[in-house]
Enzyme design. Structure first.
Site: not given
Ligand SMILES: C[S@@+](CC[C@H](N)C(=O)[O-])C[C@H]1O[C@@H](n2cnc3c(N)ncnc32)[C@H](O)[C@@H]1O
Length: 220
Positions: A51, A76, A126, A130, A162
């Site tokens: 994941e 993460e 994420d 923008k 979403d």
């Molecule tokens: C919007 S949050 C969603 C977290 C979780 N999947 C949820 O749905 O509750 C996106 C997560 O992805 C992590 N993330 C984003 N880009 C990443 C990358 N290149 N490698 C590892 N983690 C990443 C961010 O730090 C963040 O914790």
């Protein structure tokens, strides 16, 4: 007893880690790891699921509890979340789960071995809404090609978001990477209440948001 770490997963100044460690950090992603580097020795080959962006780890823990026959790697890059999830994994006593504090983009480039993964889960990545930040989005052609490389034939890339604009971007990206076929999104949880049950999904359900999902199967 402390032992020398596998050479690709050295940790800390003394270059050592405990085989039972849940949190893997300060790793080199310059060369390919073996499954054993990540999970330690096992008597038989076990499927692996990854994941990406586990956040607080709710999906990772639920899946890992449900499937003790599968090894789970959560990646993460936010240190606080990696530590938080690793702590949950430790407290739950899960021995089939590791949390890697690293940038998944770098990890997928070389470190994950070819055709070693059964499923890659990417939930609520994420969106970087923008335009000038779109290049920071995780799901770009190069990353998707790396996912394809690490998946076993018949393995799946699963995505939920979403964000409609990001989903359109994802759809266009996936259409331009060969070797995938669309497949129905599998039922992963025992409940029908959630798609994947992550913290973001739960928060967005309360806000009444719509969800977009994609399931891609690596063609044999
Ligand atoms: C919007 S949050 C969603 C977290 C979780 N999947 C949820 O749905 O509750 C996106 C997560 O992805 C992590 N993330 C984003 N880009 C990443 C990358 N290149 N490698 C590892 N983690 C990443 C961010 O730090 C963040 O914790």
């Amino acid at each position: 007893m402390r032992t020398n770490s596998p050479k690709h997963l050295r940790r800390g100044k003394d270059g050592k880690w405990e085989p039972g460690d849940v949190l893997l950090e300060d790793v080199s992603t310059d060369s390919a790891w073996s499954r054993q580097d990540i999970f330690g020795p096992s008597e038989q080959a076990r499927p692996m699921e990854i994941e990406v962006g586990v956040g607080k780890g709710t999906f990772l823990l639920a899946r890992a509890k449900q499937r003790p026959d599968v090894d789970f790697l959560g990646i993460e890059y936010a240190k606080a979340y990696a530590c938080y999830t690793a702590d949950r994994v430790r407290r739950a006593g899960l021995t089939n789960t590791k949390v890697l504090h690293a940038d998944a983009d770098a990890v997928f480039r070389v470190a994950i071995p070819d055709e070693s993964v059964f499923r890659v889960h990417v939930y609520f990545p994420d969106p970087w809404p923008k335009r000038k930040h779109h290049r920071r989005r995780l799901l770009q052609p190069a990353f998707v090609r790396d996912v394809r490389r690490v998946l076993q034939p018949g393995g799946q890339l699963l995505i939920v978001t979403d964000h409609r604009d990001y989903f359109e971007h994802i759809r266009r990206t996936l259409a331009n990477v060969e070797g995938f076929a669309q497949t129905p999104f599998p039922k992963l949880l025992d409940t029908d209440e959630h798609v994947v049950g992550t913290n973001f999904e739960k928060k967005y359900i309360e806000e009444g948001r719509a969800f977009y999902r994609a399931a891609l199967l690596k063609r044999i």
